[in-house]
Design a protein around this motif. Structure first.
Motif, mmCIF file in Angstrom:
data_model
loop_
_atom_site.group_PDB
_atom_site.id
_atom_site.type_symbol
_atom_site.label_atom_id
_atom_site.label_comp_id
_atom_site.label_asym_id
_atom_site.label_seq_id
_atom_site.Cartn_x
_atom_site.Cartn_y
_atom_site.Cartn_z
ATOM 1 N N GLN A 13 -3.039 -17.045 -5.278
ATOM 2 C CA GLN A 13 -3.764 -15.921 -4.937
ATOM 3 C C GLN A 13 -3.268 -15.518 -3.525
ATOM 4 O OE1 GLN A 13 -8.089 -16.786 -4.966
ATOM 5 N NE2 GLN A 13 -8.190 -15.405 -6.657
ATOM 6 N N ILE A 14 -2.757 -13.935 -3.376
ATOM 7 C CA ILE A 14 -2.412 -13.370 -2.477
ATOM 8 C C ILE A 14 -3.407 -12.442 -2.075
ATOM 9 C CG2 ILE A 14 -0.280 -12.240 -1.556
ATOM 10 C CD1 ILE A 14 0.380 -13.770 -4.633
ATOM 11 N N LYS A 15 -3.440 -12.125 -0.647
ATOM 12 C CA LYS A 15 -4.417 -11.125 -0.434
ATOM 13 C C LYS A 15 -3.402 -9.958 0.224
ATOM 14 C CE LYS A 15 -5.592 -12.685 4.333
ATOM 15 N NZ LYS A 15 -6.663 -13.225 5.214
ATOM 16 N N SER A 16 -3.901 -8.699 0.113
ATOM 17 C CA SER A 16 -3.109 -7.616 0.524
ATOM 18 C C SER A 16 -3.034 -7.477 2.128
ATOM 19 C CB SER A 16 -3.529 -6.251 0.130
ATOM 20 O OG SER A 16 -5.141 -6.284 0.619
ATOM 21 N N MET A 17 -3.776 -8.115 2.811
ATOM 22 C CA MET A 17 -3.585 -7.936 4.266
ATOM 23 C C MET A 17 -2.551 -9.004 4.518
ATOM 24 S SD MET A 17 -4.242 -6.974 7.443
ATOM 25 C CE MET A 17 -5.681 -5.933 7.176
ATOM 26 N N GLY A 18 -1.513 -8.543 5.102
ATOM 27 C CA GLY A 18 -0.458 -9.384 5.450
ATOM 28 C C GLY A 18 0.240 -10.047 4.286
ATOM 29 N N ALA A 19 -0.025 -9.510 3.065
ATOM 30 C CA ALA A 19 0.743 -10.091 1.814
ATOM 31 C C ALA A 19 0.601 -11.692 1.999
ATOM 32 C CB ALA A 19 1.920 -9.455 1.444
ATOM 33 N N GLU A 20 -0.634 -12.198 2.419
ATOM 34 C CA GLU A 20 -0.805 -13.470 2.760
ATOM 35 C C GLU A 20 -1.081 -14.530 1.543
ATOM 36 O OE1 GLU A 20 -2.798 -16.337 6.178
ATOM 37 O OE2 GLU A 20 -3.298 -14.085 6.077
ATOM 38 N N LEU A 21 -0.123 -15.450 1.150
ATOM 39 C CA LEU A 21 -0.671 -16.472 0.075
ATOM 40 C C LEU A 21 -1.883 -17.145 0.559
ATOM 41 C CD1 LEU A 21 0.109 -18.405 -2.119
ATOM 42 C CD2 LEU A 21 1.440 -19.547 -0.799
ATOM 43 N N VAL A 22 -2.971 -17.260 0.019
ATOM 44 C CA VAL A 22 -4.104 -17.891 0.447
ATOM 45 C C VAL A 22 -4.600 -19.038 -0.530
ATOM 46 C CG1 VAL A 22 -4.950 -15.799 1.627
ATOM 47 C CG2 VAL A 22 -5.601 -16.138 -0.928
ATOM 48 N N SER A 23 -3.874 -19.103 -1.645
ATOM 49 C CA SER A 23 -4.253 -20.085 -2.685
ATOM 50 C C SER A 23 -3.156 -20.524 -3.315
ATOM 51 C CB SER A 23 -5.777 -19.857 -3.292
ATOM 52 O OG SER A 23 -6.136 -20.778 -4.176
ATOM 53 N N ILE A 24 -3.021 -21.833 -3.599
ATOM 54 C CA ILE A 24 -2.374 -22.107 -4.935
ATOM 55 C C ILE A 24 -3.033 -23.576 -5.417
ATOM 56 C CG2 ILE A 24 -0.170 -23.545 -5.748
ATOM 57 C CD1 ILE A 24 1.343 -22.470 -3.416
ATOM 58 N N LYS A 25 -3.572 -23.438 -6.616
ATOM 59 C CA LYS A 25 -4.497 -24.314 -7.155
ATOM 60 C C LYS A 25 -3.766 -24.828 -8.711
ATOM 61 C CE LYS A 25 -9.020 -22.963 -5.647
ATOM 62 N NZ LYS A 25 -10.444 -22.624 -5.720
ATOM 63 N N ASP A 26 -3.838 -25.945 -9.037
ATOM 64 C CA ASP A 26 -3.326 -26.704 -10.229
ATOM 65 C C ASP A 26 -4.365 -26.858 -11.369
ATOM 66 O OD1 ASP A 26 -5.056 -28.784 -9.917
ATOM 67 O OD2 ASP A 26 -3.360 -30.278 -9.072
ATOM 68 N N ILE A 27 -4.120 -27.108 -12.329
ATOM 69 C CA ILE A 27 -5.164 -27.077 -13.426
ATOM 70 C C ILE A 27 -6.374 -28.129 -13.297
ATOM 71 C CG2 ILE A 27 -3.382 -26.485 -15.327
ATOM 72 C CD1 ILE A 27 -3.194 -29.659 -16.066
ATOM 73 N N ASN A 28 -6.200 -28.939 -12.163
ATOM 74 C CA ASN A 28 -7.342 -29.858 -11.803
ATOM 75 C C ASN A 28 -8.224 -29.229 -10.692
ATOM 76 O OD1 ASN A 28 -6.681 -31.789 -13.799
ATOM 77 N ND2 ASN A 28 -5.032 -32.542 -12.532
ATOM 78 N N ASN A 29 -7.656 -27.958 -10.495
ATOM 79 C CA ASN A 29 -8.475 -27.129 -9.276
ATOM 80 C C ASN A 29 -8.270 -27.724 -7.932
ATOM 81 O OD1 ASN A 29 -10.086 -24.696 -9.243
ATOM 82 N ND2 ASN A 29 -11.854 -26.072 -8.535
#
Length: 284
Positions: A13-29
């Protein structure tokens, strides 16, 4: 607004403010990006542009005129436009405007390109000089990775066997003094908060172009940064995260003369040209 990329292995997930990466989750969450708890540090992975680090007196000179700019520049505080989107790729853009020109007298476009491939997230930067003259700039990454276990259970492993000396900071500026980072015979260093008592570890140049976070003797995340000559490593004392920061440029040195074109580490992009670079976060 948040944009989602996903494949069979990861959800990003990336948010538009700052084009900032906010999350990387694997298949186990399992979450790999720092949650941004403001009790420690309210960011996740800000983009540093058009400077990296601090300027002396938060100012610089350009063609004889003084300009003010705060630490790490202004891109992280701007709303980006999503200009391209698929399940596996998202391209965000900002352009210069009246507000940016007051701080940075150059016409530009900055694109940040996120591309998801198997268990890799490629983060690309594209800087476009829309002037008929040379444009000085720096750009850098600042991803913070979540470390949910005891901090001392982790270590960092560098890809190359080398002697590593990092520069110390003095009032947020790079001092002349350095300190050695001792590596063991696996090119590793155990993490401990005492390493960061004087703020970030700053490597102006570094041979290793891959840095792995080790947990229980096994790598679980790697950052690869072939395009970036400099590196910052940072956390706050007692905070459950670690930042691995590939940079093109760094903070002012204590003896800077303030001229942006003579700033140590600055890039200079020719008139109407485009610059591109990329780093990769790999979930092992």
């Amino acid at each position: 607004m948040k944009t989602t990329l996903e494949n069979a292995n990861l959800t990003v997930q990336i948010k538009s403010m700052g084009a900032e990466l906010v999350s990387i989750k694997d298949i186990n969450n399992k979450e790999y990006i720092w949650e941004g708890n403001p009790d420690f540090w309210g960011k996740h992975s800000p983009v540093l542009f058009p400077i990296v680090g601090a300027l002396k007196n938060d100012s610089y000179l350009c063609n004889g005129k003084e300009y003010k700019m705060s630490r790490h520049g202004f891109a992280r505080e701007m709303e980006f436009k999503l200009i391209e989107k698929t399940n596996k790729k998202a391209v965000f853009s900002i352009e210069s405007n009246a507000t940016t020109l007051e701080k940075y007298p150059f016409a530009f476009e900055l694109q940040i390109i996120y591309t998801l491939e198997v268990k890799n997230l490629h983060v690309g930067y594209k800087v476009m000089n829309h002037n008929d003259f040379e444009m000085p700039f720096s750009i850098g990454a600042h991803p913070a990775f979540a470390l949910p276990n005891k901090f001392e259970e982790y270590s960092l492993q560098f890809s190359d066997q080398e002697s590593l000396a990092y520069h110390l900071l003095e009032d947020n500026l790079i001092a002349d003094s350095t300190k050695e980072l001792p590596l063991d015979n696996k090119n590793s260093v155990a993490l401990q908060y005492s390493l960061f008592e004087n703020d970030a570890l700053i490597f102006k140049t570094i041979g290793s172009k891959t840095l792995s976070i080790i947990e229980n003797n096994t790598a679980f995340l790697r950052v690869q940064y072939n395009d970036f000559p400099s590196l910052g490593i940072w956390t706050m004392v007692n905070a459950p995260f670690l930042c691995i920061e590939p940079w093109l440029g760094y903070a002012d040195t204590i003896d800077t003369n303030g001229n942006i074109f003579e700033k140590e580490g600055i890039l200079k992009l020719a008139a109407n040209e485009t610059f591109a670079s990329q780093y990769t976060i790999e979930i092992v």
